[in-house]
Design a protein around this motif. Structure first.
Motif, PDB file in Angstrom:
ATOM      1  N   LEU A 248       0.835  -1.201   0.695  1.00  0.00           N
ATOM      2  CA  LEU A 248       0.198  -0.394   0.496  1.00  0.00           C
ATOM      3  C   LEU A 248       0.922   1.454  -0.131  1.00  0.00           C
ATOM      4  O   LEU A 248       0.296   2.140  -0.979  1.00  0.00           O
ATOM      5  N   ASN A 249       2.048   1.372   0.700  1.00  0.00           N
ATOM      6  CA  ASN A 249       2.812   2.836   0.513  1.00  0.00           C
ATOM      7  C   ASN A 249       3.709   2.920  -1.002  1.00  0.00           C
ATOM      8  O   ASN A 249       3.554   3.239  -0.884  1.00  0.00           O
ATOM      9  N   ASN A 250       3.849   1.687  -0.868  1.00  0.00           N
ATOM     10  CA  ASN A 250       4.762   1.524  -2.613  1.00  0.00           C
ATOM     11  C   ASN A 250       3.505   1.858  -3.470  1.00  0.00           C
ATOM     12  O   ASN A 250       4.113   3.121  -4.659  1.00  0.00           O
ATOM     13  N   GLU A 251       2.248   1.788  -3.566  1.00  0.00           N
ATOM     14  CA  GLU A 251       1.616   2.482  -4.395  1.00  0.00           C
ATOM     15  C   GLU A 251       1.145   3.537  -4.085  1.00  0.00           C
ATOM     16  O   GLU A 251       0.291   4.281  -5.286  1.00  0.00           O
ATOM     17  N   GLU A 252       1.358   4.354  -2.779  1.00  0.00           N
ATOM     18  CA  GLU A 252       0.227   5.392  -2.627  1.00  0.00           C
ATOM     19  C   GLU A 252       2.151   7.094  -2.867  1.00  0.00           C
ATOM     20  O   GLU A 252       1.266   7.879  -3.358  1.00  0.00           O
ATOM     21  N   LYS A 253       3.311   6.220  -2.922  1.00  0.00           N
ATOM     22  CA  LYS A 253       4.507   6.762  -3.300  1.00  0.00           C
ATOM     23  C   LYS A 253       3.972   6.813  -5.139  1.00  0.00           C
ATOM     24  O   LYS A 253       4.291   7.825  -5.642  1.00  0.00           O
ATOM     25  N   LYS A 254       3.823   6.016  -5.423  1.00  0.00           N
ATOM     26  CA  LYS A 254       3.576   5.769  -7.101  1.00  0.00           C
ATOM     27  C   LYS A 254       2.889   6.774  -7.408  1.00  0.00           C
ATOM     28  O   LYS A 254       2.928   7.501  -8.339  1.00  0.00           O
ATOM     29  N   THR A 255       1.247   6.858  -7.091  1.00  0.00           N
ATOM     30  CA  THR A 255       0.462   7.682  -7.045  1.00  0.00           C
ATOM     31  C   THR A 255       0.765   9.297  -6.918  1.00  0.00           C
ATOM     32  O   THR A 255       0.849  10.128  -7.536  1.00  0.00           O
ATOM     33  N   GLN A 256       1.841   9.731  -5.814  1.00  0.00           N
ATOM     34  CA  GLN A 256       2.095  10.827  -5.396  1.00  0.00           C
ATOM     35  C   GLN A 256       2.964  11.229  -6.444  1.00  0.00           C
ATOM     36  O   GLN A 256       2.985  12.446  -6.682  1.00  0.00           O
ATOM     37  N   LYS A 257       3.656  10.100  -6.765  1.00  0.00           N
ATOM     38  CA  LYS A 257       4.492  11.199  -7.844  1.00  0.00           C
ATOM     39  C   LYS A 257       4.520  11.475  -9.370  1.00  0.00           C
ATOM     40  O   LYS A 257       4.288  12.519  -9.926  1.00  0.00           O
ATOM     41  N   LYS A 258       3.243  10.987  -9.995  1.00  0.00           N
ATOM     42  CA  LYS A 258       2.319  10.949 -10.802  1.00  0.00           C
ATOM     43  C   LYS A 258       1.363  12.598 -10.841  1.00  0.00           C
ATOM     44  O   LYS A 258       1.854  13.309 -11.950  1.00  0.00           O
ATOM     45  N   MET A 259       1.123  12.531  -9.552  1.00  0.00           N
ATOM     46  CA  MET A 259       0.820  13.978  -8.851  1.00  0.00           C
ATOM     47  C   MET A 259       1.526  14.771  -9.187  1.00  0.00           C
ATOM     48  O   MET A 259       0.901  16.371  -9.996  1.00  0.00           O
ATOM     49  N   ASN A 260       2.436  14.953  -8.471  1.00  0.00           N
ATOM     50  CA  ASN A 260       3.261  15.890  -8.828  1.00  0.00           C
ATOM     51  C   ASN A 260       3.838  16.469  -9.918  1.00  0.00           C
ATOM     52  O   ASN A 260       3.896  18.315 -10.583  1.00  0.00           O
TER      53      ASN A 260
END
Length: 275
Positions: A248-260
């Motif tokens: 879940l943490n890994n998925e959240e980091k990937k999502t945040q990177k895309k948003m930025n």
């Protein structure tokens, strides 16, 4: 010879006496008739129309052909709204009157009485007779036009009523025929039909019973529990929980990177102004 002359002389004297007496009676009757006529006229002016008609009737009793009395009596009856009784008096005047204008007035009043009685055909005929005696009477001509219009409407209404009655009679005959056929079939097959109805009723009763049983929530719940047991929630080991959190943490980091990256791409660049 002398005896014969004597007899003739006596006969002439007696005949002359009777004739003289008859003339005297006639003159007396006419005087009385005129007296009753004057009385009727006085009462008519006072609008005592019923009393006036009685006086005119007495005048006619003394002189049956007294056209003035018959005409005035017709007027008194007309004013009393006795239209049907007034018409014969006007007709008598029309028959006995010696001048056309009097006959024209009598026929005109007949037409008026017919109108009040809603006898429009009779009114049309009376007004036509009045115009034959006095063609220049505009009032009679106007009344004739009104009577014709009312007569046409009356005939049209009567025709519509007749058609309606015929239609109602046909509908009634058709209904009676249908009811008769129903009664005939009932008498012929009534017993079997009742039995069939009873069997159908019992069958429907059983079907409804089964249907009610199927629709009973309690029964449905029991059947469902029997056929499809409710699954129990499985338990996870500590190792499985740790792996799930890391994922879940890994998925959240990937999502945040895309948003930025998307925000940086769509951001407007500030341009310094050259003063």
């Amino acid at each position: 010879m002398k005896n014969l002359q004597y007899v003739l002389l006596v006969f002439l004297v007696l005949f002359s006496s009777k004739e003289i007496l008859a003339q005297k009676d006639s003159i007396a009757a006419q005087r009385k008739a005129r007296k009753f006529l004057r009385q009727g006229n006085d009462l008519y002016k006072k609008q005592k129309f019923t009393d006036a008609s009685v006086a005119y009737r007495k005048a006619l009793g003394k002189n049956a052909n007294y056209d003035k009395a018959s005409y005035n009596m017709g007027n008194a009856l007309y004013q009393s709204k006795n239209y049907k009784e007034a018409i014969p008096q006007y007709e008598l005047t029309a028959e006995t009157a010696k001048d056309k204008f009097t006959r024209a007035e009598a026929f005109h009043n007949i037409g008026n009485a017919m109108m009040e009685s809603k006898n429009y055909q009779g009114a049309v005929d009376a007004y036509k007779n009045s115009l034959r005696n006095n063609p220049n009477d505009d009032e009679t001509r106007y009344n004739l036009a009104v009577a014709k219009k009312l007569l046409d409407k009356q005939n049209k209404d009567n025709k519509n009523d007749k058609n309606k009655d015929n239609k109602d009679n046909k509908d009634k005959d058709r209904k009676d025929k249908d009811d008769k056929n129903k009664d005939k079939n009932k008498d012929k097959d009534g017993k079997d039909k009742d039995k069939d109805k009873k069997d159908d009723k019992d069958g429907d009763k059983d079907q409804n019973k089964d249907k009610d049983k199927k629709q009973d929530p309690k029964n449905n719940k029991d059947d469902k529990n029997k056929k499809k047991p409710k699954p129990q929630q499985g338990k996870m080991t500590p190792q499985q929980i740790k792996q799930l959190l890391e994922s879940l943490n890994n998925e959240e980091k990937k999502t945040q990177k895309k948003m930025n990256a998307r925000k940086a791409k769509g951001k407007k660049v500030k341009q310094e102004k050259d003063w």
